[in-house]
Every structure is written in structure tokens, then in C-alpha cells.
Design a protein around this motif. Structure first.
Motif: not given
Length: 281
Positions: A172-177
Motif C-alpha cells: 500500500n505504500k506504493y499505491a496510486n492515489e
């Protein structure tokens, strides 16, 4: 992350191939909900269905038995190439285009679907396009599975589900907005549907069979993992390997081909374009 970047997340050939291999078609429960709604609101015959954000075509294929024509669209050329490589009946076609500019006539579509894709769209322009292309009485179905997934394997199901959730926290740290739309269970999408006749359903699907390796492939197909891999390739691969090892240790098995199952939770927003008023004679 920019909208340009979000459009590019699924565009690579490698990611498209992973998507083709590890993503699965919509569940029978979801399809039953969609087609029951369409039958109730519009009734047969059904001419044209458009599957927007079709990816590598798994969701487009399930529409084929119900419609004279089916069109799958996606912004990614690599995804459409994957879809075209799958054997398809003659009534299926695919094209590369944005969700907000569909190559179909006004008032021509019986059913417009988007499976695990609508949260990537520019929602307000997309809704204007939905309103333009649907026939009066035509329906739209915008659905996805949520990130709440449960793993099933003997007496260690809870432990495996917890490992999976820990994995998601890292990804989730790399999740797109854009994923905030999914995390809010499509509330924003429901609010912006331009028709008064609309509803949202949230339900648990039945178990889907996987192997440990197949589940890792499913994780690999996530946009968050692909972003992680682009930023830190070695760390991303090591993280996936570590996750697989944790699964195997918890299950007390050695083979990544060991079968297990997952249960997905689904969201489905359904709406019907207002039929034209019948003029009194």
C-alpha cells in the motif's frame, strides 16, 4: 502520482502478460447479479455490450453468450494485444481508447461494464460518456473486488490471511492515489452516477482455487507491486520470495504448487439509464 502515470501502470508488455496469466474472470455470483439486474431493467434482446478497461480480456469473454456484439476497450495497447491473442468468437472486438472517449454511437449500448477498472478512470468525464452511449433503459455495472481477501488452507487459514494482510500493508505504500476510490468501496463512483435508478451491493464471493505460486503471481499483477518493482526491482522480488516462504512455512509444505483457496469481497455499482417517457396517444 500523476494521472499520466496511472494510465501507464498497466501498459508494459511484461505486466500485460502477468495480468493475462494471473487475473481471473468475474465470479458467477457477480455475473448473476449483473444479468438479473439487466433482465429486470431492460429485458432481452441484447445487442451491444462494452467492457471498459478490459485488460487482457478475461472479463470481456464472459459477456459473449449474452450479446450479439461485445467490444472490449482499454487504454493500454499491450493489454489489448494480449486480449487479441486469446481465441475469441467473431462477435468480439477490441480497441485501444480511453474510458472517457468510447468509439460507439450515442444511445447504442445495452450494457456497459468495468470489472476492477473503474477506479482508474477520470470519473466525471467517464460518467458523461456512460450517459451518452447507453440506450434508454440500458444498464451500467462498475465492479471490483476489494483488498479484503481471506486465504483458506486447513487450520492455518487465519495465519495465512494475516500474512497476506501484512503483505498488503507494505504494498500500500506504493499505491496510486486512484486506489482511494476502491478503498472507499466505490462511494464516489455511486455518488457520480448520473441516473436516479442506482444502487451498490457489497458481498462475499465463493472460494477461488489457487496455488501458493499462483497467489504470488496474483500479487505480482497488482499495480502496487509493479510500482514497487519499478522503484526497487531487487527489493520487490526479495519481498515476494519472502512472502512465499512465509506461506510455505506456515502451511508446513515445501512445494509452491500446493493448492489453497482465497475468498474475495466484491463491490458492484449498478444503474439504469432512465427510459424515455412514452408519449400518450
Amino acid at each position: 502520482m500523476s494521472l499520466v502515470m496511472s494510465a501507464q501502470l498497466f501498459e508494459g508488455k511484461d505486466h500485460a502478460a502477468i495480468y493475462q496469466k494471473h487475473r481471473f474472470p468475474p465470479s458467477e455470483e457477480l455475473l448473476n447479479i449483473i444479468f438479473s439486474y439487466l433482465e429486470e431493467k431492460k429485458g432481452k434482446p441484447y445487442d451491444l455490450a462494452v467492457d471498459v478497461g478490459c485488460g487482457s480480456g478475461q472479463s470481456t469473454q464472459v459477456l459473449v453468450p449474452h450479446f450479439a456484439r461485445v467490444l472490449g476497450t482499454d487504454i493500454s495497447e499491450a493489454q489489448i494485444q494480449q486480449a487479441k491473442q486469446t481465441h475469441s468468437p467473431s462477435q468480439v472486438s477490441y480497441c485501444v481508447c480511453p474510458a472517457e472517449a468510447l468509439p460507439v454511437d450515442d444511445g447504442s449500448v445495452d450494457l456497459l461494464t468495468a470489472f476492477a477498472a473503474a477506479h482508474w478512470f477520470d470519473i466525471q468525464p467517464f460518467m458523461k460518456e456512460v450517459e451518452r452511449v447507453l440506450k434508454p433503459g440500458g444498464c451500467v455495472s462498475l465492479s471490483s473486488y476489494t483488498l479484503r481477501m481471506m486465504i483458506h488452507y486447513g487450520d492455518c487459514s487465519e495465519a495465512l490471511t494475516n500474512i497476506f494482510r501484512e503483505t498488503q500493508v507494505v504494498l500500500n505504500k506504493y499505491a496510486n492515489e486512484k486506489l482511494h476510490v476502491l478503498l472507499s468501496e466505490y462511494q464516489e463512483i455511486l455518488d457520480l452516477v448520473p441516473f436516479p435508478d442506482k444502487k451498490r451491493i457489497i458481498f462475499q464471493g465463493s472460494e477461488i482455487s489457487f496455488t501458493v505460486a499462483g497467489l504470488m503471481g496474483f500479487l505480482r499483477s497488482f499495480s502496487m507491486f509493479q510500482t514497487f518493482k519499478n522503484v526497487q526491482p531487487e527489493a520487490a522480488e526479495a519481498f515476494l520470495q519472502q512472502t512465499q516462504s512465509r506461506f510455505l512455512e506456515t502451511m508446513k509444505v515445501s512445494s509452491p504448487e500446493t493448492p489453497l483457496a482465497i475468498t474475495l469481497e466484491y463491490i458492484c455499482v449498478l444503474a439504469c439509464k432512465t427510459p424515455k417517457e412514452k408519449v400518450a396517444p
